[in-house]
Scaffold this motif. Structure first.
Motif, PDB file in Angstrom:
ATOM      1  N   ILE A  44       8.175 -43.048  -8.422  1.00 47.72           N
ATOM      2  CA  ILE A  44       8.481 -41.613  -8.408  1.00 47.72           C
ATOM      3  C   ILE A  44       9.023 -41.224  -7.042  1.00 47.72           C
ATOM      4  CG2 ILE A  44       7.294 -39.385  -8.280  1.00 47.72           C
ATOM      5  CD1 ILE A  44       5.977 -39.991 -10.878  1.00 47.72           C
ATOM      6  N   LEU A 104      15.262 -49.570  -9.101  1.00 50.19           N
ATOM      7  CA  LEU A 104      15.724 -48.498  -9.979  1.00 50.19           C
ATOM      8  C   LEU A 104      15.961 -48.987 -11.400  1.00 50.19           C
ATOM      9  CD1 LEU A 104      18.146 -46.801  -7.480  1.00 50.19           C
ATOM     10  CD2 LEU A 104      15.837 -46.104  -8.086  1.00 50.19           C
ATOM     11  N   ASP A 105      15.937 -50.307 -11.607  1.00 49.79           N
ATOM     12  CA  ASP A 105      16.165 -50.831 -12.946  1.00 49.79           C
ATOM     13  C   ASP A 105      14.872 -50.991 -13.714  1.00 49.79           C
ATOM     14  OD1 ASP A 105      18.909 -50.962 -12.581  1.00 49.79           O
ATOM     15  OD2 ASP A 105      18.692 -52.799 -11.399  1.00 49.79           O
ATOM     16  N   SER A 128      11.526 -50.062 -15.836  1.00 41.37           N
ATOM     17  CA  SER A 128      11.374 -49.157 -16.969  1.00 41.37           C
ATOM     18  C   SER A 128      10.822 -47.820 -16.489  1.00 41.37           C
ATOM     19  CB  SER A 128      10.426 -49.773 -17.996  1.00 41.37           C
ATOM     20  OG  SER A 128       9.151 -49.924 -17.404  1.00 41.37           O
ATOM     21  N   LEU A 129      10.905 -46.869 -17.344  1.00 35.64           N
ATOM     22  CA  LEU A 129      10.493 -45.513 -16.971  1.00 35.64           C
ATOM     23  C   LEU A 129       9.051 -45.490 -16.477  1.00 35.64           C
ATOM     24  CD1 LEU A 129      11.268 -42.541 -16.922  1.00 35.64           C
ATOM     25  CD2 LEU A 129      10.437 -42.341 -19.263  1.00 35.64           C
ATOM     26  N   GLU A 130       8.193 -46.253 -17.150  1.00 37.85           N
ATOM     27  CA  GLU A 130       6.773 -46.241 -16.788  1.00 37.85           C
ATOM     28  C   GLU A 130       6.557 -46.848 -15.401  1.00 37.85           C
ATOM     29  OE1 GLU A 130       7.877 -47.265 -19.783  1.00 37.85           O
ATOM     30  OE2 GLU A 130       7.213 -45.446 -20.821  1.00 37.85           O
ATOM     31  N   LYS A 131       7.351 -47.884 -15.104  1.00 40.53           N
ATOM     32  CA  LYS A 131       7.090 -48.624 -13.866  1.00 40.53           C
ATOM     33  C   LYS A 131       7.885 -48.114 -12.690  1.00 40.53           C
ATOM     34  CE  LYS A 131       5.584 -53.018 -15.767  1.00 40.53           C
ATOM     35  NZ  LYS A 131       6.049 -54.357 -16.136  1.00 40.53           N
ATOM     36  N   ARG A 132       8.951 -47.381 -12.964  1.00 43.64           N
ATOM     37  CA  ARG A 132       9.823 -47.035 -11.845  1.00 43.64           C
ATOM     38  C   ARG A 132       9.116 -46.064 -10.890  1.00 43.64           C
ATOM     39  NH1 ARG A 132      15.150 -44.575 -13.248  1.00 43.64           N
ATOM     40  NH2 ARG A 132      15.224 -44.731 -11.008  1.00 43.64           N
ATOM     41  N   ASP A 150      17.519 -43.436 -19.495  1.00 46.43           N
ATOM     42  CA  ASP A 150      16.409 -43.174 -20.392  1.00 46.43           C
ATOM     43  C   ASP A 150      16.470 -41.789 -21.024  1.00 46.43           C
ATOM     44  OD1 ASP A 150      15.212 -45.618 -20.128  1.00 46.43           O
ATOM     45  OD2 ASP A 150      14.302 -45.050 -18.208  1.00 46.43           O
ATOM     46  N   LEU A 179      12.880 -42.319  -2.935  1.00 47.65           N
ATOM     47  CA  LEU A 179      14.287 -42.244  -3.339  1.00 47.65           C
ATOM     48  C   LEU A 179      15.158 -41.648  -2.249  1.00 47.65           C
ATOM     49  CD1 LEU A 179      13.663 -40.953  -6.943  1.00 47.65           C
ATOM     50  CD2 LEU A 179      14.350 -43.252  -6.284  1.00 47.65           C
ATOM     51  N   LYS A 187       8.114 -39.160 -17.248  1.00 47.74           N
ATOM     52  CA  LYS A 187       6.995 -40.082 -17.474  1.00 47.74           C
ATOM     53  C   LYS A 187       5.949 -39.449 -18.366  1.00 47.74           C
ATOM     54  CE  LYS A 187       6.808 -43.403 -13.758  1.00 47.74           C
ATOM     55  NZ  LYS A 187       5.995 -44.013 -12.696  1.00 47.74           N
TER      56      LYS A 187
END
Lengths: 783, 130
Positions: free
Chosen positions: A751, A742-743, A745-749, B99, A754, B69
């Protein structure tokens, strides 16, 4: 070879075998006839050699006699010159074999004045000539023909020689010494000779014809060739010089034998034709010469060879005929077979109308064809019958399916059956071993407060059982409305059934009447398995008493009545023998003891769950063994007059494995939350947990497309909420799923992934178990 | 309870999306379908008003992450406002918040977005060649 046709195989093997046999016979025949011919040839060769020698001998003997006679007369008579000449003339003239003749006297022996005296009469063309032998160039006293008989004092034959100064041709001379008595002395006077020309001898020997290229030859006592078809050998070579020149010890040996006057027979190579020949030789005793005859091998064997060639030719012809015959026979065998094979292929494709070839002969192929025709017809008939049977079977099955539905529809199947009656819960199930069964259950109110419940088991299963079951059920229901108690009901039903029971069928029935106000149950048992009573919080026990005979067996049977009181939370568990007599693979019964123990362990469960778990338990116990008998269960739980109802602190939800279950989950949770006054946030957390887990199970747990139950159980006790979620999907422990990063980055996290993280964060504790093919997740949280 | 999705269009580049109800497995796909056409480079700003959203599950989170994203890839602004405590808790658990700016109200978000815009304009003025 394996893939070749029958005709080819037949022809190949028969022709190979017969050519081997014929070859052997031909070879043996050739060998034997050759041996026979060889023996004949040897005999006739020896014979011919001997005969030839004899013939020459005879001629030479007759020649010898001439000078002998002259010599004898010379011993007695003294001839004058004229008479002497006449004598010689007549000797030569009368003896055609004699080329010339002389009477040679010792020096001065004829008349005392002539040193040489030897008149010689010889042939010159057709005439006879006279020549006087003896001068300084021709001192005949020194010549062989004169000296040797003088010294040996007997008749002698000279080696052939060229008589230069005499006959001037090659001759051999036969000389006879003659003597006269002078006083007491027998004085040598000279010799009488008779010359034999070699040309004459040659003519005689070459007159012997042996086949086409066979010939004969003469050798002298020194081995010199006297006659031979190869003229250059004559007088120039001896048999030994020839052997020397050719380094041939065999010829030398033959030469030695011939010179020693022996006879023999030997195969060798001809000097003239260079072919293989047999040679026979024989001695001519008179001259010490030897005659040899040569037989050409190939010519003599030509007949045998030709015979064998003709035989072989005939054999080839025979083989061709044999081949044709074999092919014809094979064709006559394979043609119907091939036709049969094509027809059979057609039949295999399901074309029953194919005409099989008519059997033309009574041989094996004919029998086969006849058998095929028979088989085709039998198969066609069988398939027709099978089609009919299948159709009948399908109809029966469909009818049985309908019968099953009908049977299921005649037992009450709506649960809870009386939702407005909070005093009790009732659940029942019927599972026939076949499409239809002989078990029955029923329950109905006979008045405002009294519930009649029945469970029964007809002797027999299947259609007869189901028919009897339907009749019995109706009978009981109609009797129950009119009759006072269970014992009376059974008595009446027993009477009705046994009065008209041609097939001697019977039914075991347990019938009870339950007063929902008091919890009292009065019951009668017509030969049925004793039900189990489960007092709240206690172990299950068999219900005693109230036993009577099975219904329909004994006319006018009496049934006793038993009774008991159910307290709130007590359960009565009725079953048929399909439960206790279920067999495992070792044919061991499930037994009443196992059932009692199972119920004691599961007494706290809600009755529907109790029933379902019983069925599952039985299936697990049976394993691969098929269900042998109908299984029926009827469970009654009393809550008391107040109608305590189900445990309010618990809720069990059965969700189907489809997304629409989520709505059901949501509304059920809302209801539960309302009942327990749960905070909206808490409720939403519970909802979130259950949604995540349920969606996971629906999406991933099942490999098949069939329907499955997901069982959700909620239990709220003293500020704690226990959640249990259970599914029969493939084993999956959500606790082993690694937490998402969960830490990142937005691009890598991520989807997804969860849901389980949320569940673990929201619940206070999560525990996973895999039991009996179920995934069980137990969560706890404070509320 | 279903999900009502309201899309308010303030000019071609600015959307305010209001969610009312439950964003769960059942409703997530409908929301995704509705929002997908807006996730184009033309969209510069999106405000997600969650004032009336009472429930969110991981399926819903998935769609919101997708929006984050997509917009971040187009350098668009994405803010959320009026999160209910339970929703906020879920976002915190999955650490969805750092973010994305979160505001108490639409007005607050507006002020923030205006400031952002001004800053952007200033930046462009300072570097005319850019």
């Amino acid at each position: 070879m394996r893939s070749k046709s029958l005709a080819f195989k037949l022809a190949f093997f028969i022709l190979t075998c017969s050519s081997l046999i014929f070859g052997a016979v031909l070879g043996y025949n050739y060998y034997v006839s050759r041996q026979l011919i060889l023996q004949n040839i040897e005999a006739s060769a020896r014979d011919l050699a001997a005969t030839t020698a004899q013939k020459i001998e005879t001629v030479l003997r007759s020649i010898e006699e001439v000078p002998e006679t002259v010599a004898e007369s010379l011993a007695e008579i003294t001839y004058d010159e004229k008479t002497l000449k006449q004598l010689l003339h007549s000797v030569v003239d009368h003896n055609s074999e004699i080329f010339g003749s002389t009477i040679a006297f010792e020096p001065n022996a004829f008349d005392g004045s002539s040193y040489y005296y030897a008149p010689y009469v010889y042939r010159s063309g057709r005439d006879l000539k006279l020549n006087w032998l003896g001068d300084e160039d021709y001192v005949y006293f020194r010549l062989d023909w004169y000296q040797i008989p003088r010294e040996l004092k007997r008749i002698c034959w000279t080696e052939p020689y060229y008589d230069e100064g005499g006959a001037n041709i090659t001759i051999s001379t036969c000389s006879v010494p003659f003597y006269r008595w002078v006083g007491n002395e027998r004085r040598f006077m000279g010799v009488v000779t008779a010359d034999v020309s070699l040309a004459w001898l040659e003519k005689m020997v070459s007159g012997i014809k042996i086949a086409k290229t066979g010939y004969a030859f003469l050798v002298s006592k020194n081995g010199t060739f006297v006659t031979h078809p190869q003229k250059n050998l004559i007088m120039n070579e001896t048999i030994f010089s020839l052997a020397e020149g050719r380094h041939d010890p065999l010829i030398r040996k033959i030469g030695r034998d011939m010179v020693r006057g022996r006879s023999g027979f030997i195969p060798l190579k001809s000097l003239v034709t260079d072919k293989n020949v047999w040679m026979a030789y024989a001695p001519i005793p008179t001259t010490g010469w030897s005659v040899a005859v040569l037989f050409p091998q190939d010519e003599l064997m030509a007949d045998v060879l030709r015979l064998n060639q003709i035989d072989a030719l005939l054999a080839c012809l025979g083989f061709v005929i044999l081949l044709v015959v074999i092919i014809l026979i094979a064709k006559s065998i394979t043609k119907p077979l091939r036709a049969l094979a094509y027809a059979t292929q057609d039949i295999a494709k399901g074309n029953w109308n194919v005409e099989l070839p008519k059997p033309k002969s009574a041989d094996e192929v004919g029998t086969l064809t006849a058998s095929f025709i028979y088989m085709k017809e039998a198969l066609a008939k069988y398939v027709r019958e099978l089609t009919q049977t299948t159709a009948i079977k399908e109809r029966m099955e469909s009818e049985l399916k309908i019968a099953h539905d009908i049977q299921m529809s005649i037992v009450p199947k709506t649960f809870p059956p009386f939702p407005e009656r909070k005093q009790f819960d009732l659940y029942a199930i019927l599972e026939p071993a076949r499409e239809v069964g002989g078990d029955l259950y029923d329950f109905f109110f006979i008045d405002e407060n009294r519930l009649c419940f029945v469970i029964g088991d007809v002797s027999g299963k299947g259609v007869p059982g189901s028919l009897f079951m339907a009749g019995t059920k109706t009978l009981i229901k109609s009797c129950a409305k009119e009759t006072a108690g269970p014992d009376a009901i059974l008595k009446k039903v027993n009477g009705d059934i046994s009065s008209d029971n041609d097939f001697c069928m019977f039914v075991t029935v347990f019938c009870g009447i339950f007063d929902i106000r008091t919890g009292e149950i009065v019951y009668a048992n017509g030969g049925h398995n004793p039900p189990l009573l489960i007092r709240k919080g206690q172990n299950a026990e068999f219900l005693p008493g109230g036993n009577g005979p099975a219904v329909g067996v004994v006319p006018n049977a009496e049934y006793t009545q038993g009774s008991l009181f159910l307290k709130p939370g007590d359960t009565l568990y009725l079953y048929t023998d399909g439960v206790t007599e279920a067999c495992n693979e070792k044919e061991e019964l499930y037994s009443e003891e196992r059932l009692r123990d199972f119920l004691s362990r599961n007494s706290g469960k809600r009755i529907k769950k109790m029933v379902e778990d019983t069925l599952r338990e039985i299936r697990l116990y049976s394993g691969a063994a098929p269900q042998s008998d109908d299984i029926t269960l009827l469970v009654l739980r009393y809550w008391g007059e107040a109608g305590a109802g189900p445990d309010e602190n618990e809720m069990t939800l059965i969700l189907k494995n489809e997304m629409s279950s989520l709505a059901k989950l949501e509304s059920a949770l809302a209801e539960f939350g309302k009942q327990h006054g749960l905070d909206g946030d808490v409720l939403r957390n519970i909802n979130l947990i259950l949604e995540e887990l349920t969606v996971n199970i629906i999406s991933y747990a099942y490999a098949d497309k069939t329907q499955h139950d997901i069982v959700v159980h909620l239990e709220k006790r003293e500020g704690k909420l226990g959640i249990q979620i259970q599914d029969d999907g493939k084993p999956f422990n959500p606790l082993q799923v690694p937490a998402p990063d969960l830490d990142a980055s937005l691009e890598k996290r991520p989807i997804g992934g969860l849901g389980i993280h949320l569940v673990r964060k929201l619940a206070e504790s999560v525990e996973y178990q895999r039991r009996d093919g179920y995934n069980i997740l137990i969560l706890k949280m404070s509320v | 309870m279903a999900l009502n999705i309201g899309v308010e269009n303030r000019g071609a580049e600015f959307y305010i999306v209001c969610l009312d109800g439950r964003l769960d497995t059942a409703t997530a796909s409908a929301f995704e379908e509705k929002i997908n056409p807006l996730l184009v480079p033309a969209t510069k700003t999106m405000v997600l008003n969650l004032e009336k959203l009472i429930y969110i599950s991981s399926a819903g989170l998935r769609v919101i992450f997708k929006i984050q994203k997509a917009l971040s890839a187009h350098q668009a602004s994405f803010v959320m406002t009026n999160l209910q405590p339970q929703i906020q808790r879920v976002f915190e658990i999955v650490k969805a918040l750092p973010d994305t700016p979160i505001f108490e109200s639409i007005e607050e978000a507006d002020r923030y977005l205006d400031a952002m815009q001004k800053e952007e304009l200033d930046k462009q003025k300072r570097s005319p060649n850019a």
